[in-house]
Write a protein that holds these residues in place. Structure first.
Motif, PDB file in Angstrom:
ATOM      1  N   ASP A   1       0.859  -1.183   0.000  1.00  0.00           N
ATOM      2  CA  ASP A   1       0.000   0.000   0.000  1.00  0.00           C
ATOM      3  C   ASP A   1       0.898   1.236   0.000  1.00  0.00           C
ATOM      4  O   ASP A   1       1.684   1.449   0.925  1.00  0.00           O
ATOM      5  N   LEU A   2       0.790   2.037  -1.043  1.00  0.00           N
ATOM      6  CA  LEU A   2       1.638   3.221  -1.175  1.00  0.00           C
ATOM      7  C   LEU A   2       1.431   4.198  -0.024  1.00  0.00           C
ATOM      8  O   LEU A   2       2.348   4.942   0.342  1.00  0.00           O
TER       9      LEU A   2
ATOM     10  N   ALA B   1      13.753  14.004  -3.025  1.00  0.00           N
ATOM     11  CA  ALA B   1      13.914  12.705  -3.683  1.00  0.00           C
ATOM     12  C   ALA B   1      14.185  11.587  -2.682  1.00  0.00           C
ATOM     13  O   ALA B   1      13.922  10.414  -2.979  1.00  0.00           O
ATOM     14  N   ARG B   2      14.689  11.924  -1.512  1.00  0.00           N
ATOM     15  CA  ARG B   2      15.024  10.890  -0.524  1.00  0.00           C
ATOM     16  C   ARG B   2      13.780  10.162  -0.002  1.00  0.00           C
ATOM     17  O   ARG B   2      13.716   8.931  -0.078  1.00  0.00           O
TER      18      ARG B   2
ATOM     19  N   LEU C   1       8.748   4.689  -2.833  1.00  0.00           N
ATOM     20  CA  LEU C   1       8.466   4.014  -4.106  1.00  0.00           C
ATOM     21  C   LEU C   1       9.255   2.720  -4.261  1.00  0.00           C
ATOM     22  O   LEU C   1       8.754   1.756  -4.854  1.00  0.00           O
ATOM     23  N   ARG C   2      10.474   2.693  -3.748  1.00  0.00           N
ATOM     24  CA  ARG C   2      11.282   1.460  -3.879  1.00  0.00           C
ATOM     25  C   ARG C   2      10.632   0.309  -3.113  1.00  0.00           C
ATOM     26  O   ARG C   2      10.481  -0.794  -3.640  1.00  0.00           O
TER      27      ARG C   2
ATOM     28  N   PHE D   1      16.246  -4.339   4.679  1.00  0.00           N
ATOM     29  CA  PHE D   1      17.624  -3.890   4.904  1.00  0.00           C
ATOM     30  C   PHE D   1      17.907  -2.604   4.127  1.00  0.00           C
ATOM     31  O   PHE D   1      18.521  -1.667   4.658  1.00  0.00           O
ATOM     32  N   ILE D   2      17.471  -2.543   2.870  1.00  0.00           N
ATOM     33  CA  ILE D   2      17.704  -1.348   2.056  1.00  0.00           C
ATOM     34  C   ILE D   2      17.005  -0.138   2.662  1.00  0.00           C
ATOM     35  O   ILE D   2      17.585   0.954   2.745  1.00  0.00           O
ATOM     36  N   PHE D   3      15.762  -0.311   3.104  1.00  0.00           N
ATOM     37  CA  PHE D   3      15.035   0.803   3.726  1.00  0.00           C
ATOM     38  C   PHE D   3      15.763   1.271   4.978  1.00  0.00           C
ATOM     39  O   PHE D   3      15.918   2.477   5.212  1.00  0.00           O
TER      40      PHE D   3
END
Length: 277
Positions: A154-155, A210-211, A217-218, A260-262
């Motif tokens: 869910d965005l 953009a951050r 979005l990722r 992990f990326i988040f």
């Protein structure tokens, strides 16, 4: 359950949130909220995200209360492994001093991971249970009962997480540099001349905005695409089991990676915000 719908109806049903809104006639749900616009609440996203967050806190707190300095249990060893993993990444990435960053990173990693893991639940199970509850408990048509059990598809949720990180970025930027220093950072970089202030402000503002946008979005894009693939696999009926198993095994690697990326991007962004130029 897939046989009750056409393929397009089946996919649409599984990708639709349970929605609640206020209308002129009072509180409405689902289809009656199609014209509600912005002021509609995805109650399944809220319920699952809050419930999984409470589950995460309860689990780690209960393990911490029972922790022993002797030979640890398997559960304690697992929790210690996660905590050490997060702590090592915070230590190596965040260059400032803050008692908030490590607990924040652990919370983000654990919470996002447990929400992502809901993607491994077979796509028909929870919607079918919700449909039965709606039918026999509230007299609703099961086709009008929706349930998306993966909050990170869910965005609205991913943007809520990203906006929270963005607010921390602004807070640490002002705390470490002051309002004047933060303003100067937005207007005197990358070109250090007053004539380039408008250009610098546009470039730095785009970079700053953009951050959170990339964070939201990722995570959403990866989990939404993954859930869609599970739904497409489910449309082929009994032959879905081998494909479902293979995609689920691959997904066991993808879900922790997205958490992990988040977490890492959050640490990096807060570390950049804490640097005093």
């Amino acid at each position: 359950m897939a046989s009750e719908y056409t393929t397009s109806e089946y996919i649409k049903h599984h990708l639709t949130n349970a929605t609640m809104c206020n209308t002129e006639n009072g509180v409405a749900f689902n289809k009656a909220c199609s014209d509600a616009g912005f002021w509609a609440v995805h109650i399944d996203t809220l319920a699952w995200s809050v419930g999984l967050g409470v589950l995460f806190l309860w689990f780690f707190r209960s393990v911490a209360k029972k922790a022993t300095s002797g030979v640890p249990s398997k559960t304690q060893a697992f929790v210690e492994l996660v905590v050490d993993f997060v702590n090592d990444n915070v230590t190596s990435t965040f260059h400032g001093r803050s008692a908030l960053i490590a607990p924040l990173a652990l919370t983000i990693f654990g919470w996002v991971l447990i929400m992502n893991l809901m993607d491994l639940v077979p796509v028909d199970v929870l919607p079918m249970i919700a449909g039965l509850v709606g039918q026999y408990g509230f007299g609703m048509d099961p086709h009008d009962v929706y349930m998306k059990a993966v909050p990170t598809t869910d965005l609205n949720l991913t943007f809520a997480l990203a906006i929270g990180v963005f607010m921390l970025i602004i807070y640490y930027s002002i705390k470490m540099k002051g309002i004047g220093g933060f303003t100067k950072e937005l207007t005197m970089q990358p070109f250090g001349h007053w004539a380039f202030i408008p250009v610098n402000f546009i470039l730095e503002t785009v970079t700053l905005l953009a951050r959170p946008l990339s964070l939201a979005l990722r995570l959403f894009g990866n989990l939404y695409a993954s859930e869609l693939i599970f739904i497409l696999i489910a449309t082929i009926g009994l032959y879905q089991l081998p494909l479902h198993f293979m995609w689920a095994v691959f997904h066991i690697l993808v879900l922790p990676l997205q958490a992990f990326i988040f977490m890492m991007l959050t640490i990096v962004y807060l570390s950049l915000a804490s640097e005093d130029h």
